[in-house]
Design a protein around this motif. Structure first.
Motif, PDB file in Angstrom:
ATOM      1  N   LEU A 172      -6.449  18.587  -9.820  1.00 11.56           N
ATOM      2  CA  LEU A 172      -5.222  17.786  -9.778  1.00 11.56           C
ATOM      3  C   LEU A 172      -4.434  18.058  -8.502  1.00 11.56           C
ATOM      4  O   LEU A 172      -3.911  17.137  -7.868  1.00 11.56           O
ATOM      5  N   ALA A 173      -4.347  19.317  -8.127  1.00  9.59           N
ATOM      6  CA  ALA A 173      -3.617  19.679  -6.908  1.00  9.59           C
ATOM      7  C   ALA A 173      -4.287  19.095  -5.670  1.00  9.59           C
ATOM      8  O   ALA A 173      -3.606  18.619  -4.750  1.00  9.59           O
ATOM      9  N   HIS A 174      -5.615  19.101  -5.640  1.00 11.12           N
ATOM     10  CA  HIS A 174      -6.329  18.539  -4.489  1.00 11.12           C
ATOM     11  C   HIS A 174      -6.142  17.027  -4.402  1.00 11.12           C
ATOM     12  O   HIS A 174      -5.948  16.484  -3.314  1.00 11.12           O
ATOM     13  N   VAL A 175      -6.208  16.352  -5.535  1.00  8.01           N
ATOM     14  CA  VAL A 175      -5.993  14.900  -5.547  1.00  8.01           C
ATOM     15  C   VAL A 175      -4.570  14.588  -5.068  1.00  8.01           C
ATOM     16  O   VAL A 175      -4.356  13.677  -4.268  1.00  8.01           O
ATOM     17  N   GLN A 176      -3.608  15.353  -5.549  1.00  8.30           N
ATOM     18  CA  GLN A 176      -2.213  15.160  -5.141  1.00  8.30           C
ATOM     19  C   GLN A 176      -2.049  15.404  -3.642  1.00  8.30           C
ATOM     20  O   GLN A 176      -1.312  14.675  -2.969  1.00  8.30           O
ATOM     21  N   LEU A 177      -2.739  16.401  -3.122  1.00 12.77           N
ATOM     22  CA  LEU A 177      -2.652  16.691  -1.686  1.00 12.77           C
ATOM     23  C   LEU A 177      -3.242  15.548  -0.862  1.00 12.77           C
ATOM     24  O   LEU A 177      -2.667  15.147   0.146  1.00 12.77           O
ATOM     25  N   VAL A 178      -4.363  15.010  -1.307  1.00 15.81           N
ATOM     26  CA  VAL A 178      -4.974  13.878  -0.602  1.00 15.81           C
ATOM     27  C   VAL A 178      -4.054  12.659  -0.645  1.00 15.81           C
ATOM     28  O   VAL A 178      -3.863  11.969   0.359  1.00 15.81           O
ATOM     29  N   LEU A 179      -3.446  12.395  -1.814  1.00 12.91           N
ATOM     30  CA  LEU A 179      -2.463  11.312  -1.904  1.00 12.91           C
ATOM     31  C   LEU A 179      -1.289  11.565  -0.960  1.00 12.91           C
ATOM     32  O   LEU A 179      -0.802  10.644  -0.297  1.00 12.91           O
ATOM     33  N   GLY A 180      -0.849  12.799  -0.912  1.00 11.63           N
ATOM     34  CA  GLY A 180       0.251  13.157  -0.021  1.00 11.63           C
ATOM     35  C   GLY A 180      -0.103  12.962   1.441  1.00 11.63           C
ATOM     36  O   GLY A 180       0.709  12.448   2.220  1.00 11.63           O
ATOM     37  N   TYR A 181      -1.317  13.342   1.831  1.00  9.04           N
ATOM     38  CA  TYR A 181      -1.749  13.127   3.214  1.00  9.04           C
ATOM     39  C   TYR A 181      -1.832  11.632   3.531  1.00  9.04           C
ATOM     40  O   TYR A 181      -1.423  11.198   4.604  1.00  9.04           O
ATOM     41  N   ALA A 182      -2.373  10.850   2.594  1.00 12.57           N
ATOM     42  CA  ALA A 182      -2.449   9.401   2.800  1.00 12.57           C
ATOM     43  C   ALA A 182      -1.051   8.824   2.971  1.00 12.57           C
ATOM     44  O   ALA A 182      -0.810   7.981   3.850  1.00 12.57           O
ATOM     45  N   LEU A 183      -0.131   9.275   2.158  1.00  8.05           N
ATOM     46  CA  LEU A 183       1.257   8.829   2.246  1.00  8.05           C
ATOM     47  C   LEU A 183       1.878   9.271   3.569  1.00  8.05           C
ATOM     48  O   LEU A 183       2.572   8.489   4.229  1.00  8.05           O
ATOM     49  N   TYR A 184       1.614  10.487   3.947  1.00  7.98           N
ATOM     50  CA  TYR A 184       2.169  11.042   5.181  1.00  7.98           C
ATOM     51  C   TYR A 184       1.708  10.248   6.402  1.00  7.98           C
ATOM     52  O   TYR A 184       2.504   9.903   7.272  1.00  7.98           O
ATOM     53  N   PHE A 185       0.414   9.939   6.457  1.00  7.87           N
ATOM     54  CA  PHE A 185      -0.118   9.262   7.638  1.00  7.87           C
ATOM     55  C   PHE A 185       0.128   7.764   7.656  1.00  7.87           C
ATOM     56  O   PHE A 185      -0.081   7.120   8.685  1.00  7.87           O
ATOM     57  N   THR A 186       0.582   7.196   6.537  1.00 11.90           N
ATOM     58  CA  THR A 186       0.974   5.788   6.526  1.00 11.90           C
ATOM     59  C   THR A 186       2.490   5.620   6.514  1.00 11.90           C
ATOM     60  O   THR A 186       2.981   4.498   6.538  1.00 11.90           O
ATOM     61  N   SER A 187       3.203   6.713   6.495  1.00 11.11           N
ATOM     62  CA  SER A 187       4.667   6.685   6.415  1.00 11.11           C
ATOM     63  C   SER A 187       5.289   6.175   7.715  1.00 11.11           C
ATOM     64  O   SER A 187       4.871   6.562   8.805  1.00 11.11           O
ATOM     65  N   PRO A 188       6.309   5.335   7.582  1.00 12.07           N
ATOM     66  CA  PRO A 188       7.034   4.919   8.787  1.00 12.07           C
ATOM     67  C   PRO A 188       7.726   6.096   9.486  1.00 12.07           C
ATOM     68  O   PRO A 188       7.932   6.070  10.689  1.00 12.07           O
ATOM     69  N   LEU A 189       8.024   7.139   8.740  1.00  8.99           N
ATOM     70  CA  LEU A 189       8.668   8.322   9.310  1.00  8.99           C
ATOM     71  C   LEU A 189       7.797   8.980  10.377  1.00  8.99           C
ATOM     72  O   LEU A 189       8.281   9.382  11.430  1.00  8.99           O
ATOM     73  N   LEU A 190       6.509   9.068  10.102  1.00 12.94           N
ATOM     74  CA  LEU A 190       5.617   9.762  11.030  1.00 12.94           C
ATOM     75  C   LEU A 190       5.484   9.020  12.352  1.00 12.94           C
ATOM     76  O   LEU A 190       5.302   9.646  13.396  1.00 12.94           O
ATOM     77  N   MET A 243       0.826  -1.194   0.000  1.00 11.26           N
ATOM     78  CA  MET A 243       0.000   0.000   0.000  1.00 11.26           C
ATOM     79  C   MET A 243       0.874   1.262   0.000  1.00 11.26           C
ATOM     80  O   MET A 243       0.637   2.176  -0.767  1.00 11.26           O
ATOM     81  N   TYR A 244       1.870   1.273   0.882  1.00  7.23           N
ATOM     82  CA  TYR A 244       2.741   2.430   0.993  1.00  7.23           C
ATOM     83  C   TYR A 244       3.500   2.671  -0.310  1.00  7.23           C
ATOM     84  O   TYR A 244       3.585   3.809  -0.789  1.00  7.23           O
ATOM     85  N   SER A 245       4.036   1.610  -0.911  1.00  5.36           N
ATOM     86  CA  SER A 245       4.804   1.781  -2.149  1.00  5.36           C
ATOM     87  C   SER A 245       3.902   2.221  -3.300  1.00  5.36           C
ATOM     88  O   SER A 245       4.330   2.997  -4.160  1.00  5.36           O
ATOM     89  N   LEU A 246       2.656   1.768  -3.319  1.00  6.52           N
ATOM     90  CA  LEU A 246       1.715   2.213  -4.350  1.00  6.52           C
ATOM     91  C   LEU A 246       1.396   3.701  -4.167  1.00  6.52           C
ATOM     92  O   LEU A 246       1.379   4.465  -5.142  1.00  6.52           O
ATOM     93  N   LEU A 247       1.153   4.128  -2.942  1.00  8.31           N
ATOM     94  CA  LEU A 247       0.904   5.548  -2.669  1.00  8.31           C
ATOM     95  C   LEU A 247       2.113   6.398  -3.055  1.00  8.31           C
ATOM     96  O   LEU A 247       1.958   7.480  -3.628  1.00  8.31           O
ATOM     97  N   LEU A 248       3.289   5.905  -2.749  1.00  7.29           N
ATOM     98  CA  LEU A 248       4.515   6.622  -3.090  1.00  7.29           C
ATOM     99  C   LEU A 248       4.649   6.781  -4.603  1.00  7.29           C
ATOM    100  O   LEU A 248       4.984   7.854  -5.106  1.00  7.29           O
ATOM    101  N   PHE A 249       4.352   5.719  -5.337  1.00  7.72           N
ATOM    102  CA  PHE A 249       4.402   5.764  -6.799  1.00  7.72           C
ATOM    103  C   PHE A 249       3.368   6.747  -7.357  1.00  7.72           C
ATOM    104  O   PHE A 249       3.690   7.577  -8.210  1.00  7.72           O
ATOM    105  N   LEU A 250       2.135   6.660  -6.879  1.00  5.47           N
ATOM    106  CA  LEU A 250       1.078   7.553  -7.363  1.00  5.47           C
ATOM    107  C   LEU A 250       1.375   9.012  -7.027  1.00  5.47           C
ATOM    108  O   LEU A 250       1.123   9.908  -7.836  1.00  5.47           O
ATOM    109  N   HIS A 251       1.923   9.246  -5.854  1.00  5.94           N
ATOM    110  CA  HIS A 251       2.269  10.606  -5.452  1.00  5.94           C
ATOM    111  C   HIS A 251       3.418  11.141  -6.303  1.00  5.94           C
ATOM    112  O   HIS A 251       3.416  12.316  -6.703  1.00  5.94           O
ATOM    113  N   SER A 252       4.377  10.291  -6.603  1.00  6.02           N
ATOM    114  CA  SER A 252       5.496  10.686  -7.459  1.00  6.02           C
ATOM    115  C   SER A 252       5.016  11.000  -8.874  1.00  6.02           C
ATOM    116  O   SER A 252       5.434  11.978  -9.488  1.00  6.02           O
ATOM    117  N   LEU A 253       4.125  10.174  -9.384  1.00  7.75           N
ATOM    118  CA  LEU A 253       3.566  10.388 -10.716  1.00  7.75           C
ATOM    119  C   LEU A 253       2.678  11.638 -10.740  1.00  7.75           C
ATOM    120  O   LEU A 253       2.723  12.428 -11.687  1.00  7.75           O
TER     121      LEU A 253
END
Length: 153
Positions: free
Chosen positions: A51-69, A1-11
């Motif tokens: 597009l910016a809103h979708v990217q922000l939502v992807l970023g938040y999903a990535l942020y809250f599932t990130s091992p860093l957080l 899940m995390y790697s898919l979010l990372l890929f989608l956010h990067s794209l």
């Protein structure tokens, strides 16, 4: 899940940047050229904001599932630029950039004349682009460098 979010956010980064550059180009051409604000310009304005809103939502999903957080402590991150960047600076700057872009989009939509619509869109979208450029972890960034594309494999 995390790697898919990372890929989608990067794209998604490239979709947002491409759309924003296109929207800024249309806005400056219309403003300087004295053109009428067309349905295509309105669709561009709306699409870029979406597009910016979708990217922000992807970023938040990535942020809250990130091992860093899970291990992020602001006090400790002050000594590690990469942790501070992804734990606070990136998400804060991108949120502000999307807010700026959203305000600009809403204001441009409500302007009474084409020149003011184009001017509003051009100025607010440019401000958002500058914030986005500062907050992207470019491969050459001294704060936190990442590749241009992240692949899920």
């Amino acid at each position: 899940m995390y790697s898919l979010l990372l890929f989608l956010h990067s794209l998604g980064r490239w979709a947002v940047l491409g759309g924003l550059l296109y929207g800024i180009g249309r806005a400056y051409q219309g403003w300087v050229g004295g053109k009428a604000f067309s349905a295509h310009d309105n669709a561009t304005r709306h699409t870029v904001a979406t597009l910016a809103h979708v990217q922000l939502v992807l970023g938040y999903a990535l942020y809250f599932t990130s091992p860093l957080l899970k291990t992020f402590r602001f006090r400790d991150a002050m000594h590690d630029p990469g942790t501070l960047f992804f734990g606070f600076q990136h998400v804060a700057a991108m949120t502000v950039a999307v807010v700026v872009l959203t305000i600009g989009s809403a204001l441009a939509k409500r302007q009474p004349t084409s020149p003011t619509q184009f001017r509003t869109m051009a100025l607010w979208f440019t401000a958002a682009l500058l914030l986005i450029f500062l907050a992207i972890p470019w491969p050459f960034s001294p704060l936190a460098n990442r590749p241009y594309f992240r692949f899920p494999f």
